[in-house]
Design an enzyme around this catalytic site. Sequence first.
Site, PDB file in Angstrom:
ATOM      1  N   ASP A   1      -5.197   1.348   7.071  1.00 44.61           N
ATOM      2  CA  ASP A   1      -5.597   1.727   8.426  1.00 44.61           C
ATOM      3  C   ASP A   1      -4.953   2.751   9.435  1.00 44.61           C
ATOM      4  O   ASP A   1      -3.997   3.237   9.029  1.00 44.61           O
ATOM      5  CB  ASP A   1      -5.781   0.373   9.369  1.00 44.61           C
ATOM      6  CG  ASP A   1      -4.449  -0.159   9.948  1.00 44.61           C
ATOM      7  OD1 ASP A   1      -3.320  -0.041   9.083  1.00 44.61           O
ATOM      8  OD2 ASP A   1      -4.521  -0.147  10.974  1.00 44.61           O
TER       9      ASP A   1
ATOM     10  N   ASP B   1       7.016   3.783   3.002  1.00 36.93           N
ATOM     11  CA  ASP B   1       7.213   4.635   3.740  1.00 36.93           C
ATOM     12  C   ASP B   1       8.796   4.677   4.206  1.00 36.93           C
ATOM     13  O   ASP B   1       9.643   5.251   3.657  1.00 36.93           O
ATOM     14  CB  ASP B   1       6.588   4.188   5.095  1.00 36.93           C
ATOM     15  CG  ASP B   1       6.494   5.548   6.252  1.00 36.93           C
ATOM     16  OD1 ASP B   1       6.422   6.618   5.929  1.00 36.93           O
ATOM     17  OD2 ASP B   1       6.539   5.010   7.508  1.00 36.93           O
ATOM     18  N   THR B   2       9.253   4.027   5.441  1.00 32.27           N
ATOM     19  CA  THR B   2      10.720   3.850   5.754  1.00 32.27           C
ATOM     20  C   THR B   2      11.453   3.178   4.617  1.00 32.27           C
ATOM     21  O   THR B   2      12.713   3.038   4.323  1.00 32.27           O
ATOM     22  CB  THR B   2      10.901   3.442   6.935  1.00 32.27           C
ATOM     23  OG1 THR B   2      10.340   1.890   7.291  1.00 32.27           O
ATOM     24  CG2 THR B   2      10.359   4.327   8.156  1.00 32.27           C
TER      25      THR B   2
ATOM     26  N   ASP C   1       0.691  -1.320   0.117  1.00 32.70           N
ATOM     27  CA  ASP C   1       0.003  -0.133  -0.041  1.00 32.70           C
ATOM     28  C   ASP C   1       1.104   1.148   0.027  1.00 32.70           C
ATOM     29  O   ASP C   1       0.817   2.148  -1.099  1.00 32.70           O
ATOM     30  CB  ASP C   1      -1.013  -0.021   1.281  1.00 32.70           C
ATOM     31  CG  ASP C   1      -0.282  -0.244   2.528  1.00 32.70           C
ATOM     32  OD1 ASP C   1       0.920  -0.620   2.743  1.00 32.70           O
ATOM     33  OD2 ASP C   1      -1.054  -0.198   3.479  1.00 32.70           O
TER      34      ASP C   1
END
Length: 171
Positions: free
Chosen positions: A156, A100-101, A97
């Site tokens: 979520d 990020d890191t 999805d």
Amino acid sequence: MIQEMIPVERLKNRIGALAQEIVSEIGPDFVMVGLLKGSFIFMADLTRALSRAGATPQIEFIRLSSYGMSKESAGEVHLLGDVPTEVAGKKVLLVDDIADTGRSLAYAHALLAQREPEGIWSCALLDKPSRREIEIAIDFTGFPIDDVFVAGYGIDYAENYRHLPFIGIVG
Ligand code: IMP
Ligand code: MG
């Protein structure tokens, strides 16, 4: 509170285009490996867009744990369950999805590499390049976004909002 950021129609159009990009780069035959739970709606829509683009992908999932119940990553990724064995000698498309890191995709990439696939490509619906801590190559990106916390469309916030059809900013 959640404020709409990417409406349904934009998701649909971008995913259609992404499917075309994927097929022209890696061809019609590959195994998609979705990272649960966040990718489940994206996987479903991307799979059907790929089918319309002429691909015949097989579908696998792996479940990683990371965020828990907060907005901050726990910083450590674990595998829950097994690594699919069906990827040996095949092309693999990892689907997440959000990048990020970069830890989750890097971890999943390393796990799947152990099965000796023909090659591994990565696809993230959303990318937050400013948050990257681990260098990873993302071959296909839906939307680059700023460092904001989002939810909806399978994603979520403390297990809420996954059901929303759009992606919004959690305020
Ligand atoms: P990474 O391992 O730090 O790249 O994190 C990737 C995972 O963190 C994604 O698969 C998401 O599940 C979660 N994540 C990152 N950013 C957000 C966000 O804005 N909202 C919800 N989950 C997020
Ligand atoms: Mg996730």
